[in-house]
Design an enzyme around this catalytic site. Structure first.
Site, short mmCIF file in Angstrom:
data_model
loop_
_atom_site.label_atom_id
_atom_site.label_comp_id
_atom_site.label_asym_id
_atom_site.label_seq_id
_atom_site.Cartn_x
_atom_site.Cartn_y
_atom_site.Cartn_z
CD GLN A 103 -2.88 1.23 2.32
OE1 GLN A 103 -2.42 1.56 3.39
NE2 GLN A 103 -4.17 0.96 2.14
CE1 TYR A 147 -3.47 9.17 7.29
CE2 TYR A 147 -4.31 7.17 6.27
CZ TYR A 147 -3.87 7.85 7.40
OH TYR A 147 -3.83 7.22 8.60
NE ARG A 190 -8.89 -0.12 2.72
CZ ARG A 190 -8.83 -0.23 4.04
NH1 ARG A 190 -7.97 0.49 4.74
NH2 ARG A 190 -9.60 -1.07 4.69
N GLY A 234 -9.09 -7.63 8.91
CA GLY A 234 -8.13 -6.77 9.59
C GLY A 234 -7.91 -7.20 11.02
NE ARG A 235 -11.43 -3.66 13.56
CZ ARG A 235 -12.53 -2.92 13.68
NH1 ARG A 235 -12.74 -2.19 14.75
NH2 ARG A 235 -13.44 -2.91 12.71
#
Length: 364
Positions: A100, A170, A222, A314-315
């Site tokens: 990424q 971002y 993304r 993810g988590r």
């Protein structure tokens, strides 16, 4: 569960062993020189044996884009050996390795960027309360080039693809958002003009692919679907964005969500599931990755109903590094962190989890 445990082939012919991917998660664990640490290598390798692909934590493409302490860099050729270590570790487990790439923009850490010069689309207040300087057109061009050069480094390091990070507030999202972009040149104004920067980056990344790789190299994008601010991104604007991106030279689109069940908030249509809405917009033109709060096989089954082509974990992969293998074998999986187990999580990441109680279930 069978559907997501069978191989998946992208439009460019690349096949992954199943439809689960590891979501990008910041580790805060790079060495002091922003090379990958041994702990991160172990972390990635441990989680590469079940998923079809691993998307790494974001690597910054230019010195003033660093958004976290302990973040890996890809902004110069000296980091290619570090990047290669990551790609090799992921390949050890048989997964595809996707780097990424991003720029933090107004979210950059002032103490970690040259001269404390935090930049964004416009002069504004930075995330730390200080001043953000508007990028010049020349500097925008330099960042566009930097994304292409970083893609070249990823290719030389052995990665199977890159994911352009246009989400989570971002720099790319700052340019797309009407809240953080009030420019009056060709990079600001209408929704179409606010796409200009990110479309130039996609083009730069694709030029690097054509020059240094082949059709097998994967390029993903993304995005975050909505913002709460009055002038922020609405789902109607994201529909326009996704409709355009689905016709670009991309191999997948990846939504950033905390919960796959989330419904539209700022949208002129029916307030239904965001993934379902955007899946209809994409209409099969490009694979779509869904993500968010998938912990159990039952969650995954429910998430399948959104129509996402792939699911990002993810988590849950912090809690259960071998989640996919256990589900495939019919074994029970943990849905809360067992602090007595060694889950190969780098200490800085574990410390962050402890500070943000509830981000990962079971962490106290």
């Amino acid at each position: 569960m069978t559907t997501y445990l069978t191989p998946f082939t992208f439009n460019n012919g690349v096949t992954i062993r199943n439809r689960y991917v590891m979501a990008p998660m910041t580790t805060y664990s790079a060495n002091a020189d922003d090379t990958v640490s041994d702990a991160e290598i172990t972390y990635y390798r441990e989680r590469s044996y079940g998923v079809g692909a691993v998307i790494t934590a974001c690597a910054y493409v230019i010195p003033n884009g660093k958004g976290f302490p302990g973040q890996i860099s890809a902004h110069s050729d000296e980091y290619i050996p570090s990047l290669k270590r990551i790609a090799d570790a992921i390949h050890d487990g048989g997964a595809k390795a996707i780097l990424q790439i991003y720029h933090g923009g107004r979210q950059a850490v002032r103490e970690l960027v040259p001269n404390g010069d935090v930049v964004s689309a416009i002069d504004s207040i930075a995330a730390d309360g200080g001043v953000t300087r508007a990028l010049t057109v020349e500097e925008i061009g330099e960042i566009v080039v930097a994304f292409g050069e970083t893609t070249r480094r990823a290719i030389e390091a052995g990665f199977d693809g890159v994911e352009i990070h246009g989400a989570n507030t971002y720099l790319l999202q700052q340019f797309f958002s009407g809240f953080t972009n009030k420019r009056t040149d060709r990079y600001g104004g209408s929704v179409e003009k606010r796409m200009t920067f990110l479309l130039e980056i996609i083009d730069s990344v694709n030029r690097a692919k054509v020059q240094y790789a082949d059709d097998q190299f994967i390029i993903g994008y993304r995005f975050s679907p909505e913002e709460p601010e009055e002038d922020g991104i609405t789902l109607d604007e994201t529909v326009q964005l996704v409709d355009r991106l689905a016709d670009e030279k991309l191999d997948y689109l990846h939504i950033s969500l905390g919960d796959f069940r989330a419904e539209a908030r700022r949208y002129s249509g029916e307030k239904e599931n965001r993934i379902k809405i955007l899946k209809r917009v994409i209409d099969g033109r490009v694979p779509f990755i869904g993500v968010g709060s998938i912990y159990s096989p039952e969650d995954a089954k429910e998430a399948m109903e959104t129509g996402a082509d792939l699911l990002a974990l993810g988590r849950e992969l912090l809690i259960e590094p071998h989640w996919v293998e256990k589900v495939a074998a019919g074994e029970p999986v943990s849905t809360e962190m067992d602090m007595s187990r060694d889950n190969e999580i780098p200490e800085p990441l574990m410390n962050m989890m402890k500070r943000n109680v509830g981000w990962v279930p079971g962490v106290k």
